[in-house]
Design a protein around this motif. Structure first.
Motif, PDB file in Angstrom:
ATOM      1  N   LYS A 126      -2.378 -65.186 -27.848  1.00  0.00           N
ATOM      2  CA  LYS A 126      -1.440 -65.397 -26.739  1.00  0.00           C
ATOM      3  C   LYS A 126       0.013 -65.071 -27.082  1.00  0.00           C
ATOM      4  O   LYS A 126       0.927 -65.625 -26.491  1.00  0.00           O
ATOM      5  N   GLN A 161       5.977 -61.141 -37.363  1.00  0.00           N
ATOM      6  CA  GLN A 161       6.737 -62.379 -37.184  1.00  0.00           C
ATOM      7  C   GLN A 161       5.875 -63.446 -36.519  1.00  0.00           C
ATOM      8  O   GLN A 161       6.101 -64.628 -36.657  1.00  0.00           O
ATOM      9  N   GLU A 198      -5.874 -52.578 -26.611  1.00  0.00           N
ATOM     10  CA  GLU A 198      -5.234 -53.624 -25.788  1.00  0.00           C
ATOM     11  C   GLU A 198      -6.183 -54.233 -24.762  1.00  0.00           C
ATOM     12  O   GLU A 198      -5.774 -54.635 -23.681  1.00  0.00           O
ATOM     13  N   ILE A 206     -12.910 -56.816 -29.093  1.00  0.00           N
ATOM     14  CA  ILE A 206     -13.088 -56.834 -30.541  1.00  0.00           C
ATOM     15  C   ILE A 206     -13.567 -58.226 -30.948  1.00  0.00           C
ATOM     16  O   ILE A 206     -12.950 -59.230 -30.581  1.00  0.00           O
ATOM     17  N   HIS A 248       5.299 -50.804 -31.698  1.00  0.00           N
ATOM     18  CA  HIS A 248       4.283 -51.746 -32.176  1.00  0.00           C
ATOM     19  C   HIS A 248       3.855 -52.873 -31.246  1.00  0.00           C
ATOM     20  O   HIS A 248       2.970 -53.636 -31.609  1.00  0.00           O
ATOM     21  N   HIS A 249       4.456 -53.007 -30.086  1.00  0.00           N
ATOM     22  CA  HIS A 249       3.993 -54.103 -29.222  1.00  0.00           C
ATOM     23  C   HIS A 249       2.879 -53.681 -28.280  1.00  0.00           C
ATOM     24  O   HIS A 249       2.333 -54.499 -27.555  1.00  0.00           O
TER      25      HIS A 249
HETATM   26  C1  LIG Z   1       7.670 -64.382 -31.936  1.00  0.00           C
HETATM   27  C2  LIG Z   1       6.860 -63.145 -31.906  1.00  0.00           C
HETATM   28  C3  LIG Z   1       6.971 -62.262 -32.941  1.00  0.00           C
HETATM   29  C4  LIG Z   1       6.230 -61.082 -32.935  1.00  0.00           C
HETATM   30  N1  LIG Z   1       6.326 -60.267 -33.993  1.00  0.00           N
HETATM   31  C5  LIG Z   1       5.563 -59.150 -34.030  1.00  0.00           C
HETATM   32  C6  LIG Z   1       5.607 -58.291 -35.151  1.00  0.00           C
HETATM   33  O1  LIG Z   1       6.324 -58.553 -36.122  1.00  0.00           O
HETATM   34  N2  LIG Z   1       4.856 -57.195 -35.146  1.00  0.00           N
HETATM   35  C7  LIG Z   1       4.025 -56.912 -34.100  1.00  0.00           C
HETATM   36  O2  LIG Z   1       3.335 -55.899 -34.144  1.00  0.00           O
HETATM   37  N3  LIG Z   1       3.967 -57.698 -33.029  1.00  0.00           N
HETATM   38  C8  LIG Z   1       4.727 -58.809 -32.968  1.00  0.00           C
HETATM   39  N4  LIG Z   1       4.654 -59.600 -31.869  1.00  0.00           N
HETATM   40  C9  LIG Z   1       3.769 -59.252 -30.775  1.00  0.00           C
HETATM   41  C10 LIG Z   1       2.411 -59.915 -30.873  1.00  0.00           C
HETATM   42  O3  LIG Z   1       2.409 -60.962 -31.772  1.00  0.00           O
HETATM   43  C11 LIG Z   1       1.388 -58.933 -31.321  1.00  0.00           C
HETATM   44  O4  LIG Z   1       1.252 -57.996 -30.291  1.00  0.00           O
HETATM   45  C12 LIG Z   1       0.038 -59.532 -31.684  1.00  0.00           C
HETATM   46  O5  LIG Z   1      -0.712 -58.482 -32.228  1.00  0.00           O
HETATM   47  C13 LIG Z   1      -0.745 -60.103 -30.547  1.00  0.00           C
HETATM   48  O6  LIG Z   1      -1.827 -60.859 -31.090  1.00  0.00           O
HETATM   49  P1  LIG Z   1      -2.473 -62.064 -30.313  1.00  0.00           P
HETATM   50  O7  LIG Z   1      -3.609 -62.558 -31.094  1.00  0.00           O
HETATM   51  O8  LIG Z   1      -1.456 -63.066 -29.989  1.00  0.00           O
HETATM   52  O9  LIG Z   1      -2.999 -61.334 -29.029  1.00  0.00           O
HETATM   53  P2  LIG Z   1      -2.886 -61.739 -27.518  1.00  0.00           P
HETATM   54  O10 LIG Z   1      -1.491 -62.018 -27.169  1.00  0.00           O
HETATM   55  O11 LIG Z   1      -3.857 -62.780 -27.216  1.00  0.00           O
HETATM   56  O12 LIG Z   1      -3.322 -60.379 -26.840  1.00  0.00           O
HETATM   57  C14 LIG Z   1      -2.554 -59.180 -27.001  1.00  0.00           C
HETATM   58  C15 LIG Z   1      -3.269 -57.993 -26.331  1.00  0.00           C
HETATM   59  O13 LIG Z   1      -4.451 -57.700 -27.004  1.00  0.00           O
HETATM   60  C16 LIG Z   1      -5.590 -57.857 -26.173  1.00  0.00           C
HETATM   61  N5  LIG Z   1      -6.587 -58.570 -26.952  1.00  0.00           N
HETATM   62  C17 LIG Z   1      -6.461 -59.799 -27.504  1.00  0.00           C
HETATM   63  N6  LIG Z   1      -7.579 -60.135 -28.148  1.00  0.00           N
HETATM   64  C18 LIG Z   1      -8.419 -59.097 -28.002  1.00  0.00           C
HETATM   65  C19 LIG Z   1      -9.743 -58.855 -28.439  1.00  0.00           C
HETATM   66  N7  LIG Z   1     -10.407 -59.733 -29.162  1.00  0.00           N
HETATM   67  N8  LIG Z   1     -10.311 -57.686 -28.107  1.00  0.00           N
HETATM   68  C20 LIG Z   1      -9.664 -56.777 -27.361  1.00  0.00           C
HETATM   69  N9  LIG Z   1      -8.427 -56.949 -26.927  1.00  0.00           N
HETATM   70  C21 LIG Z   1      -7.809 -58.103 -27.252  1.00  0.00           C
HETATM   71  C22 LIG Z   1      -5.105 -58.635 -25.005  1.00  0.00           C
HETATM   72  O14 LIG Z   1      -5.839 -58.350 -23.841  1.00  0.00           O
HETATM   73  C23 LIG Z   1      -3.670 -58.209 -24.895  1.00  0.00           C
HETATM   74  O15 LIG Z   1      -3.543 -56.988 -24.215  1.00  0.00           O
HETATM   75  C24 LIG Z   1       5.385 -60.778 -31.847  1.00  0.00           C
HETATM   76  C25 LIG Z   1       5.269 -61.677 -30.808  1.00  0.00           C
HETATM   77  C26 LIG Z   1       5.994 -62.857 -30.823  1.00  0.00           C
HETATM   78  C27 LIG Z   1       5.841 -63.809 -29.705  1.00  0.00           C
END
Ligand SMILES: Cc1cc2nc3c(=O)[nH]c(=O)nc-3n(C[C@H](O)[C@H](O)[C@H](O)COP(=O)(O)OP(=O)(O)OC[C@H]3O[C@@H](n4cnc5c(N)ncnc54)[C@H](O)[C@@H]3O)c2cc1C
Lengths: 490, 266, 321
Positions: free
Chosen positions: A81, A143, A208, A214, A439-440
């Motif tokens: 999330k 992060q 995404e 996954i 990267h986002h």
């Molecule tokens: C404070 C903060 C710092 C951050 N720093 C970074 C950073 O340093 N580098 C970076 O790259 N990103 C960063 N991000 C962005 C974010 O953390 C990344 O995009 C992270 O990879 C998302 O992982 P999540 O598990 O929270 O995925 P989610 O937020 O739950 O989902 C992200 C996306 O992936 C999809 N998804 C999730 N799980 C699956 C699955 N199992 N199969 C298929 N699709 C799926 C979702 O549908 C959505 O589109 C940051 C975000 C925050 C809030």
């Protein structure tokens, strides 16, 4: 179809304990951090999903997806999330959020073959804690490490703070398991390398949630020598001077784990205690002693070569202390949320792009100029700056960072502030041939430009979508532009 | 009912820089914000206007022209007339010179009450409300935390004031100058998207000394009765703290410092 | 002989009397004649420290009668020709002073924290921009030098005992009194930390000793505040949390004990005028905003300070103003 029918269909696959229809949770699931402010103020304009479900096995995931595929129910895969670009935002009435909460096993840590296998719902921090005890690391450190989970990290092609040494997640994933809308489970095996046709890992990595779900990931492991870490910091005259040093370090073959340049304004929010009104350049070298020493010498030589741009060195203790506090925990995220309720303010927005060495300084200046000249609410900006934090042999990224006094209704905030600025950044980046999304991920709000991002190669993406998700049930509106969702895009 | 509200755009103190070479405070790059206490006053006035729709609200600001975008937003938030008094010759005005300009303008206006903040973030003298009141011959009250009543027909306002020792309630005869205290919960209403680009030029009045006609000797630095000789900004840059240990000597130093700064009675 | 008039705020009599020190700094012990205007009260106390004390003939003229008080001051100045007129920078002092200055067409400097004279000209220093800079200001024009002075910045060393001559004055005709007091309530005990001039804030490093902080806050006439960590640990209620997610505060003094100063916390205290940070870690970012960094254990520091502040005060402590 109405939501009750959706719930009935789900109830045939999962027990009630794995289905969540609590109103608050559904509201929370309607949007991610992209609409954080409107969400905190309870003025979201997007519908809540019908339910959140928590499968426990790959099997259950497969049955859920197949069912949704048959009935045309939108699926939003979800892990930690922490999504920032609308990837978790819901644009459909009938949506199932498939949350990896209970896919939370660390399956194997294989120290001899230096690889670890985990389910999608394991937080990176949990895995790292296990590994660090054994003197190992994945080398991945976004992060959001304390909160983000492996499934999401792979699905967004995330990158960590040590990427200049370890690479992005795409360099770390050895193999994985994923489920397609028709219920097919694909396991990509874990081998050191192969030439077995195109590298199909990349269909899942970065999808995404628009092509497949996954369920399991295997990543590489590295020896971890935290005691050897060396930090170096410098105050410098401008961003361009810092970029020159970064390039020098990279092209000479050094791989510091961290190599960053902060603009003055961005430096102010991170380093107010030592930046003295200047830009900041900083490095971290890690690994075994020999490598660390060589890297340090390489950095110092590069700084010396471009010393015209140098103001003064910074006490490395300050850099180390800053780094130790950089990550965001769930608590920080919740806190920002509370802050948005009380104070009409948040931690700002970002747009992350990349381009080659030559282009980056030009791009930075173009964006700064255009925002100041064209953005109608420029007088509300409280900061506008950025940093470069991930370098490669042929270029680097730019992380534009901006914040503003919110002088509008919470529901209008994005279109008043973030969107116009983001539009300028994206347009300028694409104009100069860079990538609009370092990267986002693309999420929903940059889908408008997905075609422009890929140009003639968009053909490949489009075919993937048609092939794997012919009914369009996977994460509607993400990556692939949808006219029907355009009303949310203003 | 007609309310005039004084509103000063002030530089965001976090963004001030000091140019050592020129010995001046660089305000240009600092973002302007509405002085928070003035914003509380304006928000209070707008609340009244919402409750009593035939209220006419005019804000009056003496500021550089660059403040215009901030002020225009006030019209979009419901202020009837936004007045910007701006003249290069006013640069360097102290509180007295400022009060004189404001008083001259207010003399041309018809109003039941003047609202303002008690202090500003920048100068922070809090002198303008009372000086203005004296020039206009009006009663003044500052430090107002709540407006219990505003009744032009009865000719009085009832206000609550946070005095140093007690909470006080006063009846103030109208017209009067009422200075409000900052109240974070009383905010200006939100701008709506639909209003953002609404043309409000009809509601914005910009005027300078040609309209007000003060004598040259009354303007800016010349018209001021105080003059800043020197500015020290060490605090503006990162502070260099006094470093102590938590031992007897350190504690003595802290005690002494607290006395010096007036936090404890010697 | 120079003439210095001090305005006595009846709600801050001691603080007002102490402003005699301004005269002493400028003209020396014997160099000036001390006048007090004690129209609203405090004339008895003033009588033991000043040469002349003005009282209102018709009974007390309270401090909120700014218009009438300004007229009194102007009339007195006509008669006596003061060189300097000093007000305490209290709520009321700061409401009366500008009116009086406007009547006299005299320059007025607010909230002064230092004075002196140079080449026959009196300068006054005052903090501005939320304490981020210190401006040195002079008055121009022919009027008396007028200033309001921050209470307790100047203290008097063993003030000489005098026996003043009391002068009853008539309050000049004022148009109908514009301000009428309807009700007065003593301040309730529970206050908002945003309104307190002094905050003693505790963080994770002192989470178990909040009662101790309460005592220190009392000794400094302030309130206790907390960092997010302390709130999370259950040591303090959320209502007193400082920072981006809590309350943004702007006290004159912020004493941060056991708070490292993560950036959201710092964002909440940027407007504090003075910061004292007590922390075992000398690199803690809170140091960047601090005027004083005390390196060491928070508990030991608070206990040591309390010992000093709560002990009966002796003369020997004073006089360093
Ligand atoms: C404070 C903060 C710092 C951050 N720093 C970074 C950073 O340093 N580098 C970076 O790259 N990103 C960063 N991000 C962005 C974010 O953390 C990344 O995009 C992270 O990879 C998302 O992982 P999540 O598990 O929270 O995925 P989610 O937020 O739950 O989902 C992200 C996306 O992936 C999809 N998804 C999730 N799980 C699956 C699955 N199992 N199969 C298929 N699709 C799926 C979702 O549908 C959505 O589109 C940051 C975000 C925050 C809030």
């Amino acid at each position: 179809m109405d939501k009750n029918t959706v719930l009935e269909l789900v109830a045939r696959i999962l027990p009630a304990s794995q289905i969540n229809t609590t109103a608050d949770d559904l509201y929370d699931a309607a949007a991610d951090r992209y609409k954080k402010y409107a969400k905190a103020r309870k003025v979201l304009d997007v519908p809540p999903p019908a339910a959140i479900v928590y499968p426990r096995t790959t099997e259950e995931v497969a049955r859920l997806l197949a069912m949704c595929n048959t009935h045309g129910i939108n699926v939003i895969p979800r892990s930690g999330k922490t999504a920032t670009e609308g990837g978790l935002e819901n644009w459909k009435e009938n949506t199932l959020v498939v949350d990896a909460r209970d896919l939370n096993r660390i399956i194997k840590i294989d120290e001899y073959n230096m690889q670890a296998t985990v389910e999608a719902g394991v937080t990176l921090q949990a895995l790292e804690n296990e590994l660090n005890q054994r003197g190992l690391t994945t080398g991945h450190s976004p992060q959001s490490k304390p909160v983000a989970k492996l499934g999401g990290l792979v699905a967004t092609r995330s990158i960590g703070q040590f990427s200049t040494l370890y690479g992005g997640i795409e360099d770390m994933v050895v193999g994985l398991e994923c489920v397609f809308p028709d219920g097919h489970v694909a396991r990509i095996k874990n081998v050191p390398r192969r030439a077995g046709g195109p590298d199909i890992r990349h269909i899942a990595i970065g999808n995404e949630g628009t092509l497949c779900y996954i369920t399991e990931v295997t990543v590489k492991l590295y020896r971890h020598f935290p005691a050897n870490n060396v930090f170096l910091g410098y105050l410098i005259k401008d961003v361009a001077s810092g970029i020159k040093v970064l390039r020098e370090v990279m092209v000479n073959g050094y791989r510091p784990s961290v190599a960053r340049v902060y603009s003055e304004e961005d430096a102010r929010q991170h380093f107010s205690h030592f930046y003295k009104g200047h830009c900041v350049l900083l490095f971290m070298a890690e690994g075994n002693q020999g490598i660390v020493q060589a890297t340090r010498a390489g950095i110092e030589a590069a700084v010396e070569r471009f010393k015209d741009g140098l103001v003064e060195p910074v006490d490395s203790g300050l850099i180390a202390a800053w780094f130790a506090r950089l990550n965001w925990s769930q608590k920080d995220i919740d806190d920002e949320f509370q802050g948005m309720i009380h104070n009409d303010s948040h931690a700002g927005f970002t747009t992350e792009v990349s381009a080659d060495w030559e282009t980056i300084p030009v791009l930075y200046e173009n964006v700064m100029k255009r925002v100041r000249a064209e953005f109608p609410r420029a007088h509300d900006l409280t900061m506008l700056g950025g940093h470069s934090s991930h370098s490669y042999i042929n270029g680097t990224n730019l992380y534009f960072v901006y914040n503003y006094a919110i002088n509008c209704a919470p529901e209008d905030e994005l279109r008043v502030y973030h969107h116009p600025i983001q539009r300028i950044i994206v347009e300028e980046t694409l104009k100069l041939g860079g990538s609009m999304c370092h990267h986002h991920g693309i999420g929903k709000y940059r889908s408008e430009w997905t075609r422009d991002e890929h140009g003639s190669a968009y053909y490949l993406l489009e075919k993937l979508k048609q092939a794997f998700d012919p009914n369009g049930i996977m994460n509607f509106g993400t990556i692939f532009y949808q006219a029907e969702g355009a009303r949310f895009l203003q | 009912m007609k309310i005039l509200c004084l509103l000063k755009p002030v530089p965001d103190v976090d963004q001030l820089r000091y140019d050592r070479a020129r010995n001046v405070l660089v305000r240009e790059q600092a973002r302007l914000i509405l002085n928070p206490e003035d914003a509380t006053a304006a928000a209070t006035a707008l609340e009244i206007k919402r409750a009593v729709p035939d209220t006419y609200l005019e804000t009056v600001s003496m500021a550089p022209r660059g403040a215009r975008p901030h002020l225009e937003d006030l019209a979009r938030r419901g202020v009837d007339q936004v007045t910007l008094i701006s003249d290069l010759r006013y640069a360097g005005s102290d509180t007295w010179a400022t009060s004189r300009v404001l008083a001259r303008y207010l003399e041309t206006r018809d109003y039941d009450c003047v609202f303002c903040g008690t202090h500003t973030l920048d100068g922070g003298t809090g002198q303008v409300p009372a000086q203005l009141a004296e020039l206009l011959g009006l009663p003044v009250m500052v430090g107002i935390t709540a407006l219990a009543e505003l009744d032009p027909r009865a000719g009085q306002a009832v206000v609550e004031v946070d005095g140093e020792r007690a909470l006080l309630r006063f009846a103030v005869a109208l017209p009067a100058v009422l200075g409000f205290q900052y109240n974070p919960d009383r905010k200006l209403p939100y701008l709506r998207y639909a209003d953002l680009n609404r043309d409000v030029s009809q509601q914005v009045v910009v005027l300078g000394n040609n309209a007000l006609g003060l004598a040259e000797t009354e303007l800016g630095l010349r018209g001021s009765l105080t003059q800043v000789r020197r500015i020290e900004v060490d605090a503006l840059e990162t502070k260099t703290p006094l470093r102590l240990r938590a031992d007897q000597e350190g504690l003595d130093t802290v005690c002494h410092w607290l006395e010096q700064k007036g936090f404890v009675q010697p | 002989m120079k003439r210095v008039l001090v305005y006595i705020d009846e709600e801050a009599v001691e603080d007002s009397l102490a402003l005699l020190e301004i005269g002493r700094r400028l003209y020396g012990e014997q160099g000036f004649c001390a006048y007090a205007l004690a129209a609203g009260g405090g004339s008895g106390e003033a009588g033991r420290r000043f040469d002349y004390v003005f009282r209102a003939r018709s009974g007390a003229l309270p401090n909120f009668e700014a218009a009438a008080l300004a007229r009194c001051i102007a009339a007195l100045h006509q008669a006596y020709g003061f060189d300097v007129i000093v007000f305490p920078a209290t709520h009321w002092g700061r409401m009366v002073a500008p009116r009086a200055a406007a009547r006299l067409r005299a320059g007025l400097v607010a909230d002064v924290t230092a004075v002196g004279s140079e080449g026959g000209e009196i300068w006054m220093a005052r903090p501005a921009f939320s304490g981020r800079l210190l401006a040195t200001v002079v008055c121009r024009g022919g009027g008396p030098v007028m200033l309001s002075v921050r209470p307790r910045v100047f203290t008097q060393r063993a003030p000489a005992l005098k026996s003043a001559e009391f002068i009853d004055i008539d309050v000049p005709d004022t148009p109908a009194p514009g301000v009428r007091l309807i009700e007065r309530r003593e301040k309730p005990a529970v206050r908002d930390i945003r309104e307190s001039a002094v905050l003693v804030a505790g963080g994770g490093g002192i989470a178990r000793d909040f009662p101790l902080l309460e005592r220190l806050a009392q000794a400094l006439h302030g309130l206790v505040a907390a960092s997010r960590q302390a709130v999370d640990l259950g040591s303090a209620p959320r209502a007193i949390q400082v920072g981006q997610s809590g309350k943004i505060v702007s006290p004159r003094l912020y004493v941060a004990i056991g708070i490292s100063g993560a950036s959201p916390h710092l964002a909440g205290i940027r407007n504090a005028e003075y910061v004292i940070a007590v922390n075992p870690d000398r690199q803690a970012p809170i140091g960047s905003l601090a005027d004083i960094v005390v390196e060491g254990d928070g508990r030991a520091f608070v206990e040591g300070l309390l010992e000093r502040l709560e002990a009966p005060r002796t003369q020997s402590h004073g006089g360093r103003g």
